[in-house]
Design an enzyme around this catalytic site. Structure first.
Site, PDB file in Angstrom:
ATOM      1  N   TYR A  45       5.201  -0.766 -11.199  1.00 39.24           N
ATOM      2  CA  TYR A  45       6.169  -1.688 -10.606  1.00 39.24           C
ATOM      3  C   TYR A  45       5.445  -2.781  -9.843  1.00 39.24           C
ATOM      4  O   TYR A  45       4.212  -2.735  -9.675  1.00 39.24           O
ATOM      5  CB  TYR A  45       7.149  -0.935  -9.703  1.00 39.24           C
ATOM      6  CG  TYR A  45       6.592  -0.471  -8.366  1.00 39.24           C
ATOM      7  CD1 TYR A  45       5.670   0.570  -8.294  1.00 39.24           C
ATOM      8  CD2 TYR A  45       6.993  -1.069  -7.174  1.00 39.24           C
ATOM      9  CE1 TYR A  45       5.176   0.999  -7.062  1.00 39.24           C
ATOM     10  CE2 TYR A  45       6.513  -0.645  -5.943  1.00 39.24           C
ATOM     11  CZ  TYR A  45       5.603   0.391  -5.897  1.00 39.24           C
ATOM     12  OH  TYR A  45       5.116   0.810  -4.689  1.00 39.24           O
ATOM     13  N   LYS A  49      -0.385   0.239  -9.361  1.00 35.00           N
ATOM     14  CA  LYS A  49       0.910   0.263  -8.663  1.00 35.00           C
ATOM     15  C   LYS A  49       1.888   1.100  -9.487  1.00 35.00           C
ATOM     16  O   LYS A  49       2.807   0.595 -10.131  1.00 35.00           O
ATOM     17  CB  LYS A  49       1.415  -1.162  -8.422  1.00 35.00           C
ATOM     18  CG  LYS A  49       2.355  -1.255  -7.242  1.00 35.00           C
ATOM     19  CD  LYS A  49       2.471  -2.665  -6.745  1.00 35.00           C
ATOM     20  CE  LYS A  49       3.651  -2.878  -5.817  1.00 35.00           C
ATOM     21  NZ  LYS A  49       3.675  -2.049  -4.620  1.00 35.00           N
ATOM     22  N   GLU A  80      -5.462   3.636   3.542  1.00 31.75           N
ATOM     23  CA  GLU A  80      -4.343   2.694   3.685  1.00 31.75           C
ATOM     24  C   GLU A  80      -3.127   3.439   4.206  1.00 31.75           C
ATOM     25  O   GLU A  80      -3.251   4.552   4.731  1.00 31.75           O
ATOM     26  CB  GLU A  80      -4.052   1.993   2.351  1.00 31.75           C
ATOM     27  CG  GLU A  80      -3.668   2.938   1.231  1.00 31.75           C
ATOM     28  CD  GLU A  80      -3.249   2.246  -0.056  1.00 31.75           C
ATOM     29  OE1 GLU A  80      -2.980   1.036  -0.062  1.00 31.75           O
ATOM     30  OE2 GLU A  80      -3.172   2.952  -1.081  1.00 31.75           O
ATOM     31  N   LEU A  94      -4.334   0.447  -2.826  1.00 28.74           N
ATOM     32  CA  LEU A  94      -3.694  -0.604  -3.610  1.00 28.74           C
ATOM     33  C   LEU A  94      -4.216  -1.939  -3.080  1.00 28.74           C
ATOM     34  O   LEU A  94      -4.195  -2.161  -1.863  1.00 28.74           O
ATOM     35  CB  LEU A  94      -2.170  -0.552  -3.455  1.00 28.74           C
ATOM     36  CG  LEU A  94      -1.479  -1.584  -4.340  1.00 28.74           C
ATOM     37  CD1 LEU A  94      -1.341  -1.045  -5.759  1.00 28.74           C
ATOM     38  CD2 LEU A  94      -0.112  -1.961  -3.794  1.00 28.74           C
TER      39      LEU A  94
HETATM   40  N1  PMP Z   1      -0.582  -0.039  -0.275  1.00 26.50           N
HETATM   41  C1  PMP Z   1       0.428   0.612  -0.852  1.00 26.50           C
HETATM   42  C2  PMP Z   1       0.259   2.046  -1.217  1.00 26.50           C
HETATM   43  C3  PMP Z   1       1.647  -0.042  -1.111  1.00 26.50           C
HETATM   44  O1  PMP Z   1       2.667   0.608  -1.698  1.00 26.50           O
HETATM   45  C4  PMP Z   1       1.800  -1.401  -0.696  1.00 26.50           C
HETATM   46  C5  PMP Z   1       3.083  -2.128  -0.866  1.00 26.50           C
HETATM   47  N2  PMP Z   1       3.615  -2.049  -2.141  1.00 26.50           N
HETATM   48  C6  PMP Z   1       0.706  -2.041  -0.105  1.00 26.50           C
HETATM   49  C7  PMP Z   1      -0.464  -1.339   0.091  1.00 26.50           C
HETATM   50  C8  PMP Z   1       0.810  -3.484   0.306  1.00 26.50           C
HETATM   51  O2  PMP Z   1       0.806  -4.324  -0.825  1.00 26.50           O
HETATM   52  P1  PMP Z   1       1.447  -5.776  -0.785  1.00 26.50           P
HETATM   53  O3  PMP Z   1       0.811  -6.494   0.342  1.00 26.50           O
HETATM   54  O4  PMP Z   1       1.094  -6.364  -2.100  1.00 26.50           O
HETATM   55  O5  PMP Z   1       2.913  -5.599  -0.585  1.00 26.50           O
END
Ligand code: PMP
Length: 282
Positions: free
Chosen positions: A33, A145, A177, A201
């Site tokens: 996604y 993702k 994270e 991610l």
């Molecule tokens: N890490 C994880 C595990 C996430 O699910 C997300 C948000 N989808 C992020 C980091 C932050 O990513 P982004 O800044 O692209 O929203």
């Protein structure tokens, strides 16, 4: 609730959008996604989100319908729902097949779904939140993702039970994270954040905040910070498309700095808002 969602070439009322029970997304969470923030009707950092979508699809060997397809889909989604400040949700699964087999029997037609929701309200300086330190129990390809989010969900539930917004995840003594965010520590005027390897991610907000920090001449180190150092941090914040730059005042019983929004975090919050306004005015 959106007025109209996209499913496999059709625009439908949300309650009319139905997916096969044989969809591999439903049976195996075999899909990926993407979430794209939208400000004043303009998708923010869209090229970076579409590049990450491409990487996720490539990792699963699912064909990408292509840039032009996504641009048109997102534009239509925003127009049909009169969306101004929103979060676009895109999901692609490998598709449906009647025989339940771990190994796809393929070739399959991917299932493509897109929807939109309202962007949460962001204050000029967000109220600091509490996070809780937890073991990162997730798999070793957190760079994809994936819609397979069981670990993330369990960790979020555990965090909620501790009165925390997010878990602060760690592996082998180092912070990775959050369940849906990236972390940044500030110590002696410099910023530290985990490098983009298979353990996190690669957040688009993370990448943008690193760029803003460099423009502000704040030293940045893409280097994981350790659990042992948490009590000595000057500031801590997290980033994500929905939270933007979110200061953290407390990790469990440890108060970070004065427990408020630190100076460097505040500068980045302001820089982030300014860049949003600038990009969405173009
Ligand atoms: N890490 C994880 C595990 C996430 O699910 C997300 C948000 N989808 C992020 C980091 C932050 O990513 P982004 O800044 O692209 O929203």
């Amino acid at each position: 609730m959106p007025e109209s969602v996209y499913l496999n070439g059709e625009w439908l009322a949300p309650e009319a959008a139905k997916v096969s029970v044989f969809d591999r997304g439903f049976l195996f969470a075999d899909g990926i996604y993407e979430v794209v923030p939208v400000y004043h009707g303009h998708p923010f950092l869209l090229e970076d989100h579409l590049a990450r979508l491409e990487r996720s699809l490539a990792a699963l060997e699912i064909a990408n319908p292509g840039q032009a397809f996504w641009l048109d889909l997102i534009q239509q989604l925003l127009t049909r729902n009169h969306s101004q400040d929103a979060l676009v949700y895109i999901q692609v699964t490998r598709g449906a097949e009647a025989k339940r087999s771990h190994l796809p029997q393929g070739p399959l037609q991917p299932t493509i779904f897109a929807s939109v929701s309202a962007m949460p309200v962001h204050w000029d300086v967000p109220t600091p939140v509490k996070v809780t330190l937890l073991d990162d129990i997730r798999w070793l390809r957190c760079d994809i993702k994936s819609i397979s989010l069981l670990g993330n969900i369990m960790l979020k539930q555990q965090a909620q039970a501790c009165g925390a917004l997010e878990p602060l995840l760690h592996r082998n003594g180092l912070v990775t994270e959050g369940a849906s965010s990236n972390y940044f520590a500030v110590k002696d005027g410099a910023i530290y954040t985990a490098p983009t390897d298979h353990l996190i991610l690669p957040g688009i907000t993370r990448m943008w905040v690193l760029k803003l920090a460099k423009e502000l001449a704040i030293p940045v180190h893409e280097q994981a910070f350790s659990v042992a150092d948490l009590a000595q941090l000057d500031e801590l914040f997290l980033t994500s498309s929905s939270r933007e730059v979110q200061p953290i005042g407390q990790i469990d019983d440890i108060i970070i700095g004065q427990g408020g929004c630190g100076e460097i975090t505040e500068r980045l919050v302001h820089a982030f808002h300014a860049s949003k306004r600038q990009l969405s005015a173009q």
